[in-house]
Design a protein around this motif. Structure first.
Motif, mmCIF file in Angstrom:
data_model
loop_
_atom_site.group_PDB
_atom_site.id
_atom_site.type_symbol
_atom_site.label_atom_id
_atom_site.label_comp_id
_atom_site.label_asym_id
_atom_site.label_seq_id
_atom_site.Cartn_x
_atom_site.Cartn_y
_atom_site.Cartn_z
ATOM 1 N N ASP A 56 -2.850 -82.268 -120.025
ATOM 2 C CA ASP A 56 -3.744 -81.357 -120.749
ATOM 3 C C ASP A 56 -4.466 -80.391 -119.819
ATOM 4 N N ARG A 57 -4.935 -80.877 -118.693
ATOM 5 C CA ARG A 57 -5.683 -80.022 -117.762
ATOM 6 C C ARG A 57 -4.810 -78.881 -117.249
ATOM 7 N N TYR A 58 -3.610 -79.209 -116.804
ATOM 8 C CA TYR A 58 -2.719 -78.180 -116.269
ATOM 9 C C TYR A 58 -2.215 -77.241 -117.359
ATOM 10 N N ARG A 59 -2.037 -77.760 -118.549
ATOM 11 C CA ARG A 59 -1.639 -76.918 -119.673
ATOM 12 C C ARG A 59 -2.728 -75.889 -119.970
ATOM 13 N N ASP A 60 -3.980 -76.323 -119.941
ATOM 14 C CA ASP A 60 -5.105 -75.409 -120.167
ATOM 15 C C ASP A 60 -5.209 -74.365 -119.058
ATOM 16 N N ILE A 61 -5.013 -74.801 -117.818
ATOM 17 C CA ILE A 61 -5.057 -73.870 -116.684
ATOM 18 C C ILE A 61 -3.942 -72.838 -116.825
ATOM 19 N N LEU A 62 -2.745 -73.302 -117.138
ATOM 20 C CA LEU A 62 -1.597 -72.398 -117.295
ATOM 21 C C LEU A 62 -1.873 -71.359 -118.372
ATOM 22 N N GLN A 63 -2.319 -71.793 -119.528
ATOM 23 C CA GLN A 63 -2.591 -70.859 -120.624
ATOM 24 C C GLN A 63 -3.692 -69.868 -120.247
ATOM 25 N N GLY A 64 -4.740 -70.355 -119.612
ATOM 26 C CA GLY A 64 -5.835 -69.481 -119.224
ATOM 27 C C GLY A 64 -5.412 -68.423 -118.220
ATOM 28 N N ARG A 65 -4.620 -68.833 -117.230
ATOM 29 C CA ARG A 65 -4.172 -67.886 -116.199
ATOM 30 C C ARG A 65 -3.155 -66.893 -116.766
ATOM 31 N N ILE A 66 -2.335 -67.321 -117.695
ATOM 32 C CA ILE A 66 -1.401 -66.389 -118.352
ATOM 33 C C ILE A 66 -2.196 -65.278 -119.030
ATOM 34 N N THR A 67 -3.244 -65.656 -119.739
ATOM 35 C CA THR A 67 -4.073 -64.684 -120.448
ATOM 36 C C THR A 67 -4.751 -63.727 -119.474
ATOM 37 N N VAL A 68 -5.347 -64.276 -118.428
ATOM 38 C CA VAL A 68 -6.061 -63.442 -117.456
ATOM 39 C C VAL A 68 -5.093 -62.498 -116.754
ATOM 40 N N LEU A 69 -3.949 -63.013 -116.309
ATOM 41 C CA LEU A 69 -2.996 -62.151 -115.622
ATOM 42 C C LEU A 69 -2.491 -61.050 -116.553
ATOM 43 N N GLY A 70 -2.281 -61.378 -117.808
ATOM 44 C CA GLY A 70 -1.857 -60.366 -118.775
ATOM 45 C C GLY A 70 -2.859 -59.226 -118.905
ATOM 46 N N THR A 71 -4.136 -59.530 -118.793
ATOM 47 C CA THR A 71 -5.149 -58.478 -118.872
ATOM 48 C C THR A 71 -5.259 -57.686 -117.572
ATOM 49 N N ILE A 72 -4.893 -58.301 -116.459
ATOM 50 C CA ILE A 72 -4.972 -57.638 -115.156
ATOM 51 C C ILE A 72 -3.809 -56.675 -114.935
ATOM 52 N N LEU A 73 -2.643 -56.985 -115.455
ATOM 53 C CA LEU A 73 -1.439 -56.194 -115.167
ATOM 54 C C LEU A 73 -1.627 -54.677 -115.318
ATOM 55 N N PRO A 74 -2.249 -54.180 -116.373
ATOM 56 C CA PRO A 74 -2.408 -52.726 -116.473
ATOM 57 C C PRO A 74 -3.243 -52.118 -115.333
ATOM 58 N N SER A 75 -4.151 -52.890 -114.774
ATOM 59 C CA SER A 75 -5.023 -52.348 -113.728
ATOM 60 C C SER A 75 -4.357 -52.283 -112.357
ATOM 61 N N ILE A 76 -3.154 -52.831 -112.226
ATOM 62 C CA ILE A 76 -2.456 -52.759 -110.941
ATOM 63 C C ILE A 76 -1.230 -51.850 -111.015
ATOM 64 N N ALA A 77 -1.151 -51.064 -112.066
ATOM 65 C CA ALA A 77 0.012 -50.193 -112.293
ATOM 66 C C ALA A 77 0.213 -49.170 -111.187
ATOM 67 N N ASP A 78 -0.799 -48.949 -110.372
ATOM 68 C CA ASP A 78 -0.675 -47.979 -109.277
ATOM 69 C C ASP A 78 0.202 -48.501 -108.137
ATOM 70 N N ASP A 79 0.530 -49.783 -108.155
ATOM 71 C CA ASP A 79 1.373 -50.386 -107.121
ATOM 72 C C ASP A 79 2.635 -50.931 -107.794
ATOM 73 N N GLU A 80 3.736 -50.205 -107.633
ATOM 74 C CA GLU A 80 4.980 -50.548 -108.328
ATOM 75 C C GLU A 80 5.480 -51.945 -107.979
ATOM 76 N N TYR A 81 5.478 -52.281 -106.693
ATOM 77 C CA TYR A 81 5.978 -53.601 -106.302
ATOM 78 C C TYR A 81 5.069 -54.718 -106.813
ATOM 79 N N ALA A 82 3.755 -54.535 -106.687
ATOM 80 C CA ALA A 82 2.825 -55.560 -107.173
ATOM 81 C C ALA A 82 2.983 -55.752 -108.677
ATOM 82 N N THR A 83 3.203 -54.665 -109.389
ATOM 83 C CA THR A 83 3.420 -54.764 -110.831
ATOM 84 C C THR A 83 4.675 -55.569 -111.121
#
Length: 105
Positions: A56-83
């Motif tokens: 349960d703990r790792y499942r919660d961490i995984l879901q939380g980080r998926i959500t956070v990373l999804g919100t971050i992706l647009p803000s790193i669009a200036d770096d093609e490789y990082a995107t």
């Protein structure tokens, strides 16, 4: 279906592990998030999902980080490789969550 997803997850994981971490992101913290920590945390969850069901703990961490990373992706669009790198990590993590969900059903 779950077995096919597990095979796809293993393939995506192998592809991701061959990618070097984006140099400019060792110190860059988009949206105030440390990308090194994001990377290592999601990598650990993905690796664990390949080995078996997540607790349960790792499942919660995984879901939380998926959500956070999804919100971050647009803000790193200036770096093609990082995107590319973090999009691949995000997609692999999403599939890891799906594999884990399928195991529990």
């Amino acid at each position: 279906m779950a077995e096919a997803n597990l095979d796809q997850l293993a393939q995506l994981w192998d592809e991701f592990r061959a990618m070097p971490f984006p140099r400019g992101f060792y110190l860059r913290e988009p949206e105030g998030k440390c990308m090194v920590t994001m990377d290592s945390t999601l990598a650990g969850c993905i690796s664990s999902a390949l080995d078996g069901p997540l607790g349960d703990r790792y499942r919660d961490i995984l879901q939380g980080r998926i959500t956070v990373l999804g919100t971050i992706l647009p803000s790193i669009a200036d770096d093609e490789y990082a995107t590319e790198y973090f999009s691949h990590l995000h997609g692999t993590a999403v599939l890891a969550a799906e594999v884990d969900r399928a195991r529990r059903e």
